[in-house]
Design an enzyme around this catalytic site. Structure first.
Site, PDB file in Angstrom:
ATOM      1  N   HIS A 130       3.492   5.940   9.974  1.00 38.10           N
ATOM      2  CA  HIS A 130       2.224   6.594  10.309  1.00 38.10           C
ATOM      3  C   HIS A 130       1.957   6.447  11.807  1.00 38.10           C
ATOM      4  O   HIS A 130       2.116   5.356  12.363  1.00 38.10           O
ATOM      5  CB  HIS A 130       1.055   5.900   9.594  1.00 38.10           C
ATOM      6  CG  HIS A 130       1.061   6.006   8.097  1.00 38.10           C
ATOM      7  ND1 HIS A 130       0.212   6.842   7.409  1.00 38.10           N
ATOM      8  CD2 HIS A 130       1.792   5.367   7.150  1.00 38.10           C
ATOM      9  CE1 HIS A 130       0.416   6.705   6.103  1.00 38.10           C
ATOM     10  NE2 HIS A 130       1.373   5.812   5.921  1.00 38.10           N
ATOM     11  N   HIS A 154       8.168   6.386   5.549  1.00 37.91           N
ATOM     12  CA  HIS A 154       7.462   7.168   6.566  1.00 37.91           C
ATOM     13  C   HIS A 154       6.693   6.216   7.465  1.00 37.91           C
ATOM     14  O   HIS A 154       6.166   5.209   7.016  1.00 37.91           O
ATOM     15  CB  HIS A 154       6.521   8.196   5.932  1.00 37.91           C
ATOM     16  CG  HIS A 154       5.657   7.617   4.876  1.00 37.91           C
ATOM     17  ND1 HIS A 154       6.125   7.346   3.605  1.00 37.91           N
ATOM     18  CD2 HIS A 154       4.375   7.198   4.895  1.00 37.91           C
ATOM     19  CE1 HIS A 154       5.151   6.806   2.889  1.00 37.91           C
ATOM     20  NE2 HIS A 154       4.083   6.699   3.654  1.00 37.91           N
ATOM     21  N   GLY A 174       0.794  -1.229   0.000  1.00 35.00           N
ATOM     22  CA  GLY A 174       0.000   0.000   0.000  1.00 35.00           C
ATOM     23  C   GLY A 174       0.824   1.274   0.000  1.00 35.00           C
ATOM     24  O   GLY A 174       0.260   2.366   0.015  1.00 35.00           O
ATOM     25  N   GLN A 175       2.160   1.156  -0.012  1.00 33.00           N
ATOM     26  CA  GLN A 175       2.993   2.370  -0.001  1.00 33.00           C
ATOM     27  C   GLN A 175       2.758   3.179  -1.283  1.00 33.00           C
ATOM     28  O   GLN A 175       2.818   2.627  -2.389  1.00 33.00           O
ATOM     29  CB  GLN A 175       4.478   1.988   0.119  1.00 33.00           C
ATOM     30  CG  GLN A 175       5.390   3.203   0.283  1.00 33.00           C
ATOM     31  CD  GLN A 175       6.856   2.818   0.540  1.00 33.00           C
ATOM     32  OE1 GLN A 175       7.207   1.634   0.605  1.00 33.00           O
ATOM     33  NE2 GLN A 175       7.708   3.814   0.668  1.00 33.00           N
ATOM     34  N   THR A 176       2.481   4.471  -1.108  1.00 31.65           N
ATOM     35  CA  THR A 176       2.246   5.332  -2.276  1.00 31.65           C
ATOM     36  C   THR A 176       3.320   6.408  -2.421  1.00 31.65           C
ATOM     37  O   THR A 176       3.576   6.871  -3.528  1.00 31.65           O
ATOM     38  CB  THR A 176       0.867   6.025  -2.191  1.00 31.65           C
ATOM     39  OG1 THR A 176       0.792   6.765  -0.974  1.00 31.65           O
ATOM     40  CG2 THR A 176      -0.262   5.005  -2.247  1.00 31.65           C
ATOM     41  N   VAL A 177       3.942   6.815  -1.308  1.00 32.93           N
ATOM     42  CA  VAL A 177       5.039   7.783  -1.377  1.00 32.93           C
ATOM     43  C   VAL A 177       6.324   7.003  -1.103  1.00 32.93           C
ATOM     44  O   VAL A 177       6.487   6.422  -0.015  1.00 32.93           O
ATOM     45  CB  VAL A 177       4.862   8.929  -0.348  1.00 32.93           C
ATOM     46  CG1 VAL A 177       6.055   9.875  -0.406  1.00 32.93           C
ATOM     47  CG2 VAL A 177       3.560   9.691  -0.607  1.00 32.93           C
TER      48      VAL A 177
HETATM   49  P1  AMP Z   1       1.637   5.606   2.168  1.00 36.12           P
HETATM   50  O1  AMP Z   1       0.402   5.180   1.446  1.00 36.12           O
HETATM   51  O2  AMP Z   1       1.997   4.785   3.349  1.00 36.12           O
HETATM   52  O3  AMP Z   1       2.799   5.792   1.202  1.00 36.12           O
HETATM   53  O4  AMP Z   1       1.288   6.997   2.792  1.00 36.12           O
HETATM   54  C1  AMP Z   1       1.463   8.221   2.167  1.00 36.12           C
HETATM   55  C2  AMP Z   1       0.796   9.233   3.053  1.00 36.12           C
HETATM   56  O5  AMP Z   1       1.248  10.508   2.673  1.00 36.12           O
HETATM   57  C3  AMP Z   1      -0.735   9.244   2.905  1.00 36.12           C
HETATM   58  O6  AMP Z   1      -1.326   9.014   4.189  1.00 36.12           O
HETATM   59  C4  AMP Z   1      -1.039  10.624   2.362  1.00 36.12           C
HETATM   60  O7  AMP Z   1      -2.206  11.156   2.910  1.00 36.12           O
HETATM   61  C5  AMP Z   1       0.179  11.410   2.782  1.00 36.12           C
HETATM   62  N1  AMP Z   1       0.536  12.533   1.928  1.00 36.12           N
HETATM   63  C6  AMP Z   1       0.533  12.554   0.577  1.00 36.12           C
HETATM   64  N2  AMP Z   1       0.989  13.744   0.136  1.00 36.12           N
HETATM   65  C7  AMP Z   1       1.301  14.478   1.231  1.00 36.12           C
HETATM   66  C8  AMP Z   1       1.817  15.784   1.444  1.00 36.12           C
HETATM   67  N3  AMP Z   1       2.142  16.605   0.433  1.00 36.12           N
HETATM   68  N4  AMP Z   1       1.995  16.205   2.721  1.00 36.12           N
HETATM   69  C9  AMP Z   1       1.683  15.393   3.765  1.00 36.12           C
HETATM   70  N5  AMP Z   1       1.205  14.155   3.622  1.00 36.12           N
HETATM   71  C10 AMP Z   1       1.003  13.699   2.387  1.00 36.12           C
END
Ligand code: AMP
Ligand code: ZN
Length: 120
Positions: free
Chosen positions: A94, A92, A85-88
């Protein structure tokens, strides 16, 4: 490099190796992210010192969130890899404050990553 977390300058908390921000699309009030300053994709590739720096900030944040929102509990989680589920693609952690009644049946918590397996 095109990384949204590398561009963040406005931190809520920071130390030498890591920083904390509020999640832009929070799951709950006070949802925070803990991020190493160095660009690394995967949690398992950060150094012991970076892990320690992140977990020190999580402790500090917990105190702040307890004081500000008095949550009833927390979930702590890391998505490692796209399949999880990692999108960024910059590590990080949570920290998600939990409040009584925020979901009908919280039993199973992080097991909910596979929704059908949340209850056991
Ligand atoms: P993940 O899906 O674990 O990679 O989580 C990425 C998280 O980054 C999600 O919970 C998003 O809501 C959060 N996110 C995305 N873009 C930003 C941003 N510019 N600033 C802060 N949080 C963000
Ligand atoms: Zn980055």
């Amino acid at each position: 490099m095109n990384c949204i977390f590398c561009e963040i300058k406005d931190y809520i908390l920071e130390n030498e190796l890591a920083f904390a921000i509020l999640d832009k699309f929070p799951v709950n009030k006070g949802h925070m992210l803990f991020i190493p300053k160095r660009h690394v994709k995967d949690f398992f590739d950060i150094t012991k010192e970076e892990r320690q720096a992140i977990f020190e900030l999580i402790d500090e944040a917990k105190n702040l969130l307890d004081e500000k929102y008095s949550p009833d509990g927390y979930n702590i989680g890391v998505n490692c890899g796209q399949v999880s589920g990692q999108t960024v693609m910059h590590v990080h952690v949570h920290l998600i404050p939990r409040y009584i009644g925020d979901t009908k049946c919280p039993k199973g918590g992080v097991r909910g990553v596979i929704p059908d397996k949340m209850k056991y």
